[in-house]
Design a protein around this motif. Structure first.
Motif, PDB file in Angstrom:
ATOM      1  N   GLU A 180      -8.215  -9.889  -4.076  1.00  0.00           N
ATOM      2  CA  GLU A 180      -8.226  -8.466  -4.413  1.00  0.00           C
ATOM      3  C   GLU A 180      -7.275  -7.661  -3.532  1.00  0.00           C
ATOM      4  N   ILE A 215      -3.948  -7.254  -5.006  1.00  0.00           N
ATOM      5  CA  ILE A 215      -3.949  -6.276  -6.102  1.00  0.00           C
ATOM      6  C   ILE A 215      -3.888  -4.865  -5.526  1.00  0.00           C
ATOM      7  N   GLN A 240      -0.830  -2.132  -6.191  1.00  0.00           N
ATOM      8  CA  GLN A 240      -1.026  -0.774  -6.709  1.00  0.00           C
ATOM      9  C   GLN A 240      -0.550   0.273  -5.698  1.00  0.00           C
ATOM     10  N   ILE A 256      -0.130  -6.389 -12.833  1.00  0.00           N
ATOM     11  CA  ILE A 256      -0.156  -7.539 -11.932  1.00  0.00           C
ATOM     12  C   ILE A 256      -0.162  -8.810 -12.768  1.00  0.00           C
ATOM     13  N   ALA A 288      -8.697  -5.802 -11.401  1.00  0.00           N
ATOM     14  CA  ALA A 288      -7.439  -5.115 -11.724  1.00  0.00           C
ATOM     15  C   ALA A 288      -7.625  -4.096 -12.844  1.00  0.00           C
ATOM     16  N   LEU A 299      -5.009  -0.948 -13.820  1.00  0.00           N
ATOM     17  CA  LEU A 299      -3.782  -1.732 -13.943  1.00  0.00           C
ATOM     18  C   LEU A 299      -3.772  -2.544 -15.238  1.00  0.00           C
ATOM     19  N   VAL A 324      -2.738  -6.226 -16.890  1.00  0.00           N
ATOM     20  CA  VAL A 324      -2.722  -7.583 -16.346  1.00  0.00           C
ATOM     21  C   VAL A 324      -1.980  -8.515 -17.299  1.00  0.00           C
TER      22      VAL A 324
END
Length: 257
Positions: A115, A118, A122, A129, A148, A153, A155
């Motif tokens: 994490e 990620i 960001q 991502i 995510a 975000l 993915v």
């Protein structure tokens, strides 16, 4: 140990040194969504790639901002920035510079196992991502995907074979990339996209993206004809004297008919 195994082992060591991400004071330009773009028209995810384990140095001294602006001006659907330092000679700073300079989606291209990666992506302005099915146990894949998505975000879920495709579909992934490069042997075949396209549910909700091996406009045309809505192109653009023209030709009406 495969090349992928080696990279992932290194990544687990690297993240031990990462500190929690603090709120960013940088105001990044607002970005559009890659999924929406590729649902409306075919596009090129144009990559900034300094080097790779298989090709060695490609363009280590690239001005990432200038390169990103060339991509954007040519109509790229998104920009992918390789941030791995050890094997690809990229950096999270490359991502930040690009995200500050453009208004199209920006993909943090790295080997995500945690994490905190990620969060770093960001924080540096990434809006997409990458999660590689082959690199993650299923439970970890699911948890990182949900994390995510919860952060707002997009993915890109990368697959290499039919079993991995079904794993991506179990996630309800909307952006599914077929890596034409076998990450265990590094052999490349664009035919992999055509093979998996036969199993892909073209339902309007999700899109297929062909990654790696896009050396010529003919490769791009083949991928689009096979059903891909997007292609991810790195080395060919980094070696091109006119990457903008490469992008425009690859997405011309003639190329995608």
């Amino acid at each position: 140990m495969t090349i992928l195994d080696k990279i992932i082992a290194t990544k687990y060591e690297e993240i031990k040194t990462y500190k929690p991400v603090e709120p960013s004071a940088i105001a990044f330009p607002e970005k559009s969504k890659l999924l929406q773009h590729l649902q409306e028209k075919n596009g090129v995810i144009s990559e900034i790639k300094r080097a790779s384990p298989s090709k060695g140095d490609i363009q280590t001294r690239v001005d990432v901002v200038a390169q990103a602006k060339k991509y954007e001006a040519a109509g790229a659907a998104a920009i992918s920035v390789l941030t791995d330092e050890t094997y690809f000679k990229g950096s999270i700073d490359d991502l930040r510079k690009v995200a500050e300079a453009v208004s199209i989606p920006v993909l943090c291209k790295d080997f995500m196992v945690s994490e905190i990666q990620i969060d770093r992506a960001q924080h540096a302005g990434g809006t997409i991502i990458l999660l590689i099915v082959a690199a993650l146990e299923k439970q970890k894949l699911h948890s990182l995907y949900q994390y995510a998505i919860s952060k707002g975000l997009e993915v890109l879920v990368e697959v290499h074979d039919e079993e991995e495709l079904y794993t991506a579909l179990e996630l309800d992934a909307k952006l599914i990339g077929v890596n034409n490069r076998n990450l265990k042997t590094f052999d490349v075949s664009v035919e992999r996209t055509a093979q998996l396209a036969e199993k892909f549910p073209f339902d309007g909700e999700r899109v297929l993206i062909s990654e790696s091996g896009m050396n010529t406009k003919e490769d791009a045309k083949f991928a689009f004809a096979s059903g891909a809505s997007g292609i991810l192109v790195g080395e060919a653009l980094m070696r091109s004297e006119d990457p903008g023209n490469w992008i425009r030709q690859a997405t011309s009406e003639e190329a995608i008919r």
